[in-house]
Design an enzyme around this catalytic site. Structure first.
Site, mmCIF file in Angstrom:
data_model
loop_
_atom_site.group_PDB
_atom_site.id
_atom_site.type_symbol
_atom_site.label_atom_id
_atom_site.label_comp_id
_atom_site.label_asym_id
_atom_site.label_seq_id
_atom_site.Cartn_x
_atom_site.Cartn_y
_atom_site.Cartn_z
ATOM 1 N N HIS A 208 0.520 -1.516 -0.029
ATOM 2 C CA HIS A 208 -0.167 -0.674 0.289
ATOM 3 C C HIS A 208 1.266 0.965 -0.200
ATOM 4 C CE1 HIS A 208 -3.881 1.979 0.229
ATOM 5 N NE2 HIS A 208 -3.261 2.803 1.330
ATOM 6 N N ASP A 242 -10.690 -6.499 5.956
ATOM 7 C CA ASP A 242 -10.422 -5.612 6.414
ATOM 8 C C ASP A 242 -9.656 -4.322 5.310
ATOM 9 O OD1 ASP A 242 -12.470 -5.432 8.457
ATOM 10 O OD2 ASP A 242 -10.361 -6.436 9.799
ATOM 11 N N LEU A 243 -10.003 -3.763 4.756
ATOM 12 C CA LEU A 243 -9.282 -2.627 3.338
ATOM 13 C C LEU A 243 -8.059 -2.085 4.204
ATOM 14 C CD1 LEU A 243 -8.875 -1.996 1.037
ATOM 15 C CD2 LEU A 243 -10.394 -0.408 1.325
ATOM 16 N N ASP A 244 -6.362 -2.777 3.849
ATOM 17 C CA ASP A 244 -5.611 -2.282 4.152
ATOM 18 C C ASP A 244 -5.114 -2.352 5.205
ATOM 19 O OD1 ASP A 244 -5.288 -1.431 1.264
ATOM 20 O OD2 ASP A 244 -5.692 0.245 2.041
ATOM 21 N N GLU A 245 -6.267 -3.097 6.465
ATOM 22 C CA GLU A 245 -5.656 -3.480 7.604
ATOM 23 C C GLU A 245 -5.016 -4.633 8.088
ATOM 24 O OE1 GLU A 245 -9.047 -1.945 10.760
ATOM 25 O OE2 GLU A 245 -9.271 -0.559 8.764
#
Length: 300
Positions: A208, A242-245
């Site tokens: 990311h 969980d998006l980008d987590e």
């Protein structure tokens, strides 16, 4: 219980033929290191490298990674793993054995931006990324020539939110056919569904272009510029629903100032992204990462 691992036999150089790795996660208590060391000694194994960590010596979790050599390891690996089960049960261990000849197969997903893909290909060509790149999947044709010139299969699969289900079904089929162990999202600009992610737990590594948890989602450089940040970075993590987590494997940063506009920030950021993703992938391939909840223990 074994930590999830997808190693497969692969004949490498002779010097790696007797090299093994053992990763363990269990409740912390006295005697764990002594018991593992005794076990390896009884199986004629010589410890080459050992790293351990406890997040709380009183009632916490203990983690250890041991690299070892043993004569005729390939022939006795199965018996060795079977013998370890008693020790694993005694100490309530999650464990993983991996071997020098167990070379993981990877798939790289990419969109238009090629800088992360090129870094991985360079590391692979130089021998520093010890993997078999089974295929590259892209929703654009831009990198086909580069990939195929290296003898790596390239699959162009257009993707958007309207056809996501059928696209992922095709991708999963290809990944299974190629017996892929690790999926690398090298700036693949598509959101994966929960169904896809559930097929590959802790087997998808993303990069990311932001120093998470700041600037989650799209256009992080624009938002970072608008915020007037003095540091920019990149984060490589396992993909979860969980998006980008997902659990973070590696991060890095560079200092910037008011003179750096969005194009300059992106250029600096791309350099960070390349090295952060390459390091995270290497550590996964070398079995240096243990996932614990939404965190990772990384033994450098």
């Amino acid at each position: 219980m074994k930590i999830n691992v997808q190693d497969k036999p692969f004949v490498q150089q002779e010097k790696m033929g007797n090299r093994g790795r053992l990763l363990v996660k269990c409740p912390d208590r006295p005697g764990i290191v002594a018991a593992i060391s005794k076990f390896l000694f009884e199986h004629e194994a010589n410890i080459i490298e050992s790293n351990q960590y406890s997040n709380d010596p009183e009632g916490g979790t203990f983690f250890i990674r041991i690299e070892f050599e043993a004569p005729n390891l390939a022939e006795k690996a199965a018996a060795m793993e079977n013998d370890f089960l008693a020790l694993s049960e005694k100490f309530e261990m999650e464990h993983q054995f991996a071997y020098g000849e167990g070379r993981k197969k990877t798939a790289i997903f990419v969109s238009k931006e090629s800088h992360c893909l090129l870094e991985l290909l360079w590391e692979w060509q130089s021998g520093d990324l010890k993997t078999d790149i089974a295929l590259v999947i892209s929703n654009h044709e831009d990198t086909r020539g580069i990939v195929e010139s290296l003898g790596i299969p390239f699959y162009y699969i257009p993707a958007n939110k309207d056809i996501r289900k059928q696209v992922e079904e095709e991708q999963i089929k290809l990944l299974k056919e190629h017996e892929v162990d690790l999926i690398i999202l090298a700036r693949y600009m598509q959101i994966l569904t929960s169904d896809f992610v559930d097929h590959f737990p802790n087997q998808i590594i993303n990069i990311h272009h932001s120093f998470l948890p700041a600037f989650i989602g799209a256009r992080p450089y624009e938002r970072a510029y608008d915020r007037g940040v003095k540091l920019i970075g990149a984060t490589s993590h396992y993909v979860t629903n969980d998006l980008d987590e997902g659990p973070i494997i590696e991060q890095d940063i560079e200092r910037v100032n008011h003179r750096d506009h969005v194009p300059g920030l992106k250029k600096i950021g791309q350099s960070i992204e390349r090295r952060v993703l390459a390091r995270a992938v290497k550590w996964h391939l070398e079995d240096r990462v243990i996932v614990h909840g939404n965190k990772t223990i990384v033994f450098h």
